[in-house]
Motif scaffolding. Structure first.
Motif, PDB file in Angstrom:
ATOM      1  N   TRP A 125      44.562  42.971  52.239  1.00  0.00           N
ATOM      2  CA  TRP A 125      45.889  43.078  52.855  1.00  0.00           C
ATOM      3  C   TRP A 125      46.262  41.682  53.314  1.00  0.00           C
ATOM      4  O   TRP A 125      45.400  40.906  53.727  1.00  0.00           O
ATOM      5  CB  TRP A 125      45.860  44.058  54.031  1.00  0.00           C
ATOM      6  CG  TRP A 125      47.221  44.457  54.517  1.00  0.00           C
ATOM      7  CD1 TRP A 125      47.810  44.068  55.680  1.00  0.00           C
ATOM      8  CD2 TRP A 125      48.155  45.315  53.872  1.00  0.00           C
ATOM      9  NE1 TRP A 125      49.063  44.632  55.806  1.00  0.00           N
ATOM     10  CE2 TRP A 125      49.302  45.408  54.696  1.00  0.00           C
ATOM     11  CE3 TRP A 125      48.149  46.016  52.665  1.00  0.00           C
ATOM     12  CZ2 TRP A 125      50.413  46.167  54.358  1.00  0.00           C
ATOM     13  CZ3 TRP A 125      49.263  46.779  52.326  1.00  0.00           C
ATOM     14  CH2 TRP A 125      50.372  46.850  53.167  1.00  0.00           C
ATOM     15  N   PRO A 126      47.519  41.284  53.225  1.00  0.00           N
ATOM     16  CA  PRO A 126      47.882  39.891  53.523  1.00  0.00           C
ATOM     17  C   PRO A 126      47.460  39.389  54.897  1.00  0.00           C
ATOM     18  O   PRO A 126      47.230  38.190  55.067  1.00  0.00           O
ATOM     19  CB  PRO A 126      49.415  39.923  53.394  1.00  0.00           C
ATOM     20  CG  PRO A 126      49.691  41.012  52.418  1.00  0.00           C
ATOM     21  CD  PRO A 126      48.657  42.064  52.701  1.00  0.00           C
ATOM     22  N   SER A 127      47.335  40.276  55.893  1.00  0.00           N
ATOM     23  CA  SER A 127      46.990  39.814  57.246  1.00  0.00           C
ATOM     24  C   SER A 127      45.503  39.769  57.519  1.00  0.00           C
ATOM     25  O   SER A 127      45.088  39.475  58.645  1.00  0.00           O
ATOM     26  CB  SER A 127      47.660  40.723  58.286  1.00  0.00           C
ATOM     27  OG  SER A 127      47.211  42.062  58.137  1.00  0.00           O
ATOM     28  N   GLN A 128      44.664  40.035  56.514  1.00  0.00           N
ATOM     29  CA  GLN A 128      43.225  39.974  56.738  1.00  0.00           C
ATOM     30  C   GLN A 128      42.816  38.542  57.097  1.00  0.00           C
ATOM     31  O   GLN A 128      43.414  37.563  56.616  1.00  0.00           O
ATOM     32  CB  GLN A 128      42.464  40.439  55.500  1.00  0.00           C
ATOM     33  CG  GLN A 128      42.528  41.950  55.279  1.00  0.00           C
ATOM     34  CD  GLN A 128      41.690  42.718  56.284  1.00  0.00           C
ATOM     35  OE1 GLN A 128      41.820  42.538  57.493  1.00  0.00           O
ATOM     36  NE2 GLN A 128      40.835  43.596  55.796  1.00  0.00           N
ATOM     37  N   GLY A 139      46.143  40.580  47.847  1.00  0.00           N
ATOM     38  CA  GLY A 139      47.468  41.175  47.970  1.00  0.00           C
ATOM     39  C   GLY A 139      47.437  42.396  48.863  1.00  0.00           C
ATOM     40  O   GLY A 139      46.782  42.407  49.903  1.00  0.00           O
ATOM     41  N   LYS A 140      48.120  43.449  48.439  1.00  0.00           N
ATOM     42  CA  LYS A 140      48.202  44.675  49.226  1.00  0.00           C
ATOM     43  C   LYS A 140      47.388  45.801  48.592  1.00  0.00           C
ATOM     44  O   LYS A 140      47.723  46.973  48.708  1.00  0.00           O
ATOM     45  CB  LYS A 140      49.666  45.094  49.363  1.00  0.00           C
ATOM     46  CG  LYS A 140      50.512  44.081  50.128  1.00  0.00           C
ATOM     47  CD  LYS A 140      51.944  44.565  50.293  1.00  0.00           C
ATOM     48  CE  LYS A 140      52.763  43.566  51.111  1.00  0.00           C
ATOM     49  NZ  LYS A 140      54.160  44.034  51.306  1.00  0.00           N
ATOM     50  N   ASP A 141      46.276  45.404  47.936  1.00  0.00           N
ATOM     51  CA  ASP A 141      45.471  46.372  47.197  1.00  0.00           C
ATOM     52  C   ASP A 141      44.935  47.495  48.082  1.00  0.00           C
ATOM     53  O   ASP A 141      44.739  48.620  47.615  1.00  0.00           O
ATOM     54  CB  ASP A 141      44.284  45.676  46.518  1.00  0.00           C
ATOM     55  CG  ASP A 141      44.728  44.579  45.575  1.00  0.00           C
ATOM     56  OD1 ASP A 141      45.900  44.587  45.186  1.00  0.00           O
ATOM     57  OD2 ASP A 141      43.901  43.718  45.233  1.00  0.00           O
ATOM     58  N   GLY A 142      44.641  47.191  49.356  1.00  0.00           N
ATOM     59  CA  GLY A 142      44.048  48.192  50.236  1.00  0.00           C
ATOM     60  C   GLY A 142      45.039  49.133  50.868  1.00  0.00           C
ATOM     61  O   GLY A 142      44.637  50.050  51.599  1.00  0.00           O
TER      62      GLY A 142
END
Length: 436
Positions: A125-128, A139-142
């Protein structure tokens, strides 16, 4: 569960008097005195659903569970375990899909330990917090899960964790190891920090250096994103470069036997590799992400993927499978065998054999042994040296040359005989030497 006796079948139920009880299940506990190891290994399985949740769901996961159950029944009272290396449920933020996934794997997980490692569809996720400049693939895979369901629904050995940088619990089950029979298994995370100075890299160093090869002659590494693949994974290229820089030297130095990866939704077996070069050092790399998810650009034409590109197979890639399935690992102190079972027929389509001495044998679906030998030269029939060609292939070449030589000799002899016969027949007119 603690205080279990070794190699004994236990029967149990789950539930309560108020809420009700499950049916009776059973499992066989591990036997620490045994040298035998059996495991069912795959990545990227997911779950089938009765609803159209995404453009491509994981209907093939049903077959994967079915064939592994067949193999478990054939084991009888021998212990084994399941290894699912990333991209577990593909829930991507929809919690009911986790329920569906656990219902689907219950026939397996109620009988065998179910080991996991984290994949991009559990974490990214972008904010990780860990997102280096070179990791462009995050990206937003999760789906916003950020590793939380994965961390709380599983309990793996060790206490590895990384903070999320938010109010969410730390991400757990990232890297750990254990021994089963004659094999030392190591699970790593490709989604969190593994470069110089990270806790994970220090763990891998200490763990590999501490392996007792007299007890466990084989070492199997497992992670999600592959270090080697011939699929079109351009976005992961910077990741692979960092893996080659920080992880591969540890694998080579500590004589890792086998490296298993997911993420690419096909089966692919390589030679012993060190810096993209086949030889007698380095682990055999195998991609096993073919357990259910289906979107990957392919290697062979398929009727339902007519527009997907096809990628060429380099020499370091010894076998590529286009079918779904799983792998079955069986090991003793003398030999480790990894078999690729296809879901379409339940049969073995590729086999890799590695001896405790480090000699590597591989038998592909055609029955021809192929892979590098630690001796670096011609060995037993079917064993490959550093040249990448098997003794069998040299035999075929030699036989071909011998047949060609016999044929050429026959033709030459026939021509000579025909000329001689013509010289003694009546179809010519003798002349005097002076006339010539």
């Amino acid at each position: 569960m603690t205080r279990l006796k070794k190699g004994l079948r236990y029967y149990y139920k789950v539930g309560s008097d108020n809420g009700g009880w499950s049916k009776t299940h059973s499992f066989v506990s591990r036997n620490g005195d045994s040298d035998e190891t059996t495991a069912f290994m795959f990545g990227d399985m997911g779950t089938a659903t009765p609803y159209a949740t995404f453009s491509r769901t994981q209907d093939e996961s049903i077959s994967t569970v079915k064939w592994i159950l067949r193999d478990i029944e054939a084991l009888g009272d021998k212990p084994a375990f399941v290894s699912h290396i990333g991209d577990i449920s593909y829930a991507r933020g929809y919690s009911w899909l986790w329920d569906q996934f656990f219902s689907q794997i219950e026939p397996l997980a109620s009988k065998l330990p179910y080991h996991v490692c984290i994949g991009n569809h559990e974490y990214d996720w972008p904010s990780q917090p860990w997102k280096p400049e070179w990791a462009t693939m995050y990206g937003k895979d999760g789906g916003g899960e950020c590793g939380v369901p994965y961390s709380l629904k599983f309990n793996m050995p060790g206490n590895s964790s990384e903070p999320t940088g938010t109010g969410a619990p730390a991400t757990r089950n990232l890297y750990y190891s254990f021994d089963v029979g004659s094999v030392h298994f190591v699970y790593i995370s490709t989604e969190t920090n593994f470069v110089q100075g990270s806790k994970q890299l220090e763990f891998i160093k200490r763990d590999l250096e501490g392996v007792d090869r007299r007890k466990t002659p084989f070492v199997v590494m497992q992670g999600h994103r592959p270090m080697y693949t011939t699929s079109n994974e351009r976005g992961d290229a910077p990741m692979r470069e960092k893996m080659l820089e920080h992880l591969e030297p540890l694998f080579v130095k500590n004589n890792v036997t086998l490296a298993l990866w997911g993420h690419v939704h096909r089966y692919e077996r390589f030679c012993q590799l060190n810096n993209y070069t086949c030889g007698s050092v380095g682990p055999v790399h195998v991609v096993i992400g073919m357990a259910g998810q289906d979107w990957q650009p392919i290697w062979e034409p398929r009727p339902d993927h007519l527009t997907d590109p096809i990628y060429p197979q380099p020499e370091r890639s010894l076998y590529r499978g286009g079918e779904f399935g799983y792998t079955r690992l069986v090991a003793t102190k003398q030999k480790l065998t990894l078999s690729y079972v296809g879901n379409h027929d339940g049969k073995v389509h590729d086999t890799l054999e590695i001896l405790a001495s480090g000699q590597v044998l591989g038998v592909n679906g055609a029955g021809i042994k192929a892979v590098d030998s630690s001796s670096g030269g011609a060995g037993e029939p079917g064993v490959i040296g550093d040249s990448g060609e098997s003794t069998f292939s040299w035999f075929v070449k030699g036989a071909s040359l011998l047949v060609l030589g016999i044929f050429v000799g026959y033709v030459g002899g026939y021509v000579s005989y025909a000329r001689k016969k013509a010289g003694t027949g009546n179809n010519w007119t003798p002349v005097k030497s002076e006339d010539m």
